[in-house]
Design an enzyme around this catalytic site. Structure first.
Site, PDB file in Angstrom:
ATOM      1  N   ARG A 171     -19.587 -49.510  50.716  1.00  0.00           N
ATOM      2  CA  ARG A 171     -18.452 -50.242  50.752  1.00  0.00           C
ATOM      3  C   ARG A 171     -18.910 -51.287  51.004  1.00  0.00           C
ATOM      4  NH1 ARG A 171     -13.744 -46.794  48.970  1.00  0.00           N
ATOM      5  NH2 ARG A 171     -14.036 -44.867  49.993  1.00  0.00           N
ATOM      6  N   ASP A 224      -8.203 -48.934  37.063  1.00  0.00           N
ATOM      7  CA  ASP A 224      -8.657 -48.055  35.949  1.00  0.00           C
ATOM      8  C   ASP A 224      -7.950 -47.339  34.384  1.00  0.00           C
ATOM      9  OD1 ASP A 224     -11.127 -46.283  35.025  1.00  0.00           O
ATOM     10  OD2 ASP A 224     -12.186 -45.747  36.562  1.00  0.00           O
ATOM     11  N   ASP A 235      -7.740 -52.359  45.064  1.00  0.00           N
ATOM     12  CA  ASP A 235      -9.936 -52.876  44.564  1.00  0.00           C
ATOM     13  C   ASP A 235      -9.414 -52.797  42.905  1.00  0.00           C
ATOM     14  OD1 ASP A 235      -9.582 -50.009  45.170  1.00  0.00           O
ATOM     15  OD2 ASP A 235     -11.157 -49.869  45.139  1.00  0.00           O
TER      16      ASP A 235
HETATM   17  C1  PRP Z   1     -10.007 -45.807  43.450  1.00  0.00           C
HETATM   18  C2  PRP Z   1      -9.323 -47.281  43.683  1.00  0.00           C
HETATM   19  C3  PRP Z   1      -8.283 -46.804  43.216  1.00  0.00           C
HETATM   20  C4  PRP Z   1      -8.465 -45.944  42.034  1.00  0.00           C
HETATM   21  C5  PRP Z   1      -8.421 -46.295  40.583  1.00  0.00           C
HETATM   22  O1  PRP Z   1      -9.451 -44.946  44.221  1.00  0.00           O
HETATM   23  O2  PRP Z   1      -9.779 -47.761  45.170  1.00  0.00           O
HETATM   24  O3  PRP Z   1      -7.358 -46.782  43.814  1.00  0.00           O
HETATM   25  O4  PRP Z   1      -9.649 -45.494  42.473  1.00  0.00           O
HETATM   26  O5  PRP Z   1      -8.409 -45.819  40.196  1.00  0.00           O
HETATM   27  P1  PRP Z   1      -7.251 -45.203  38.840  1.00  0.00           P
HETATM   28  O6  PRP Z   1      -6.428 -46.591  37.657  1.00  0.00           O
HETATM   29  O7  PRP Z   1      -8.307 -44.596  37.710  1.00  0.00           O
HETATM   30  O8  PRP Z   1      -5.913 -44.361  39.479  1.00  0.00           O
HETATM   31  P2  PRP Z   1     -10.328 -43.898  45.008  1.00  0.00           P
HETATM   32  O9  PRP Z   1      -9.557 -42.348  44.892  1.00  0.00           O
HETATM   33  O10 PRP Z   1     -11.865 -43.682  44.781  1.00  0.00           O
HETATM   34  O11 PRP Z   1      -9.976 -43.867  46.653  1.00  0.00           O
HETATM   35  P3  PRP Z   1     -10.581 -45.339  47.501  1.00  0.00           P
HETATM   36  O12 PRP Z   1     -10.243 -46.392  47.569  1.00  0.00           O
HETATM   37  O13 PRP Z   1     -10.906 -44.399  49.228  1.00  0.00           O
HETATM   38  O14 PRP Z   1     -12.611 -45.065  47.591  1.00  0.00           O
END
Ligand code: PRP
Length: 184
Positions: A168, A106, A103
Site C-alpha cells: 500500500r 473493478d 481506489d
Molecule cells: C478493493 C477496492 C474496492 C474494491 C473494488 O477493496 O478497494 O473497494 O476492492 O472491487 P469491486 O469493484 O470488484 O467490488 P478490498 O476488498 O481489496 O479491500 P481494501 O480496500 O481494504 O484493499
C-alpha cells in the site's frame, strides 16, 4: 538500489508525477462541481486512504471527511463477491452530497452496494470518484462520475492498493510480478 518491496513490481503503470497531476485535475473538477455547497468526502477503506488524503487537499472546498471500512477480497486476487461492512459511517448522511472516494472500480460490486446503502441512509446525491477504473472486469451496471485512469486487467498495487495487505505504501501504481501471487 531497489527496495525489497520494489523488487516484487514488474512494471510501473502510473508514475508519481502522473498521479499528482491527475489527482490535481480531479480535485479541481470537484471544486467546480460543488462550489457553494459542502460535500462529504466518504473514503472507502482501506484502499482509498492515500488517494483520499491527496484528493481532499486538491479540492479546497469547505467539506467534511468520513470513512467506511469494507472488505470483499479476503486476501485473494479475485473478489469473493460479498461486501462486508467492517466499520460503518459515524455521521448522519441525511440530505448530504456524498462523494464516494474509491481506489479502484473493478467488478463494481462494492460501489453498487455502497451507492444503494448511502441512498438508503438519506444522501441527497451520490458522486462516485475512483482513482482507477478496470471496465473490462465489470459485472454490475455501475460507472464512475469521475475516474483517474482506466487500467488493463492486471494485478495493480501501490498508492493505497494492496496485495495481501502489503504494497500500500508503494508511491506509484505498479503491476505485481505474477510469481508473487502464484498459488494464492
Ligand atoms: C478493493 C477496492 C474496492 C474494491 C473494488 O477493496 O478497494 O473497494 O476492492 O472491487 P469491486 O469493484 O470488484 O467490488 P478490498 O476488498 O481489496 O479491500 P481494501 O480496500 O481494504 O484493499
Amino acid at each position: 538500489m531497489k527496495s525489497e518491496m520494489e523488487q516484487d513490481i514488474l512494471k510501473v503503470l502510473v508514475t508519481e508525477e502522473q498521479l499528482k497531476a491527475r489527482v490535481g485535475e480531479m480535485g479541481q473538477a470537484l471544486y467546480e462541481k460543488f462550489q457553494g455547497r459542502r460535500p462529504l468526502f466518504l473514503s472507502v477503506l482501506k484502499g482509498s486512504f492515500v488517494f483520499m488524503a491527496d484528493l481532499v487537499r486538491a479540492c479546497q472546498l469547505k467539506s467534511d471527511v468520513e470513512f467506511i471500512v469494507v472488505s470483499s477480497y479476503e486476501n485473494a486476487t479475485e473478489s469473493s463477491g460479498r461486501v462486508h461492512i467492517v466499520h460503518d459511517v459515524q455521521q448522519d448522511l441525511t440530505g448530504r452530497d456524498v462523494i464516494i472516494v474509491e481506489d479502484i472500480l473493478d467488478s463494481g460490486r462494492t460501489l453498487a452496494f455502497l451507492k444503494e446503502y448511502f441512498m438508503a441512509k438519506g444522501a441527497a446525491s451520490i458522486t462516485i470518484v475512483t482513482l482507477l477504473d478496470k471496465p473490462s472486469r465489470r459485472t454490475k451496471a455501475i460507472t464512475a462520475d469521475l475516474a483517474g485512469f482506466v487500467v488493463p486487467d492486471e494485478f495493480v498495487v501501490g498508492y493505497g492498493l494492496d496485495y495481501a495487505q502489503q504494497y500500500r505504501n508503494v508511491p506509484y501504481i505498479g503491476v505485481l510480478k505474477p510469481e508473487v501471487y502464484a498459488g494464492a
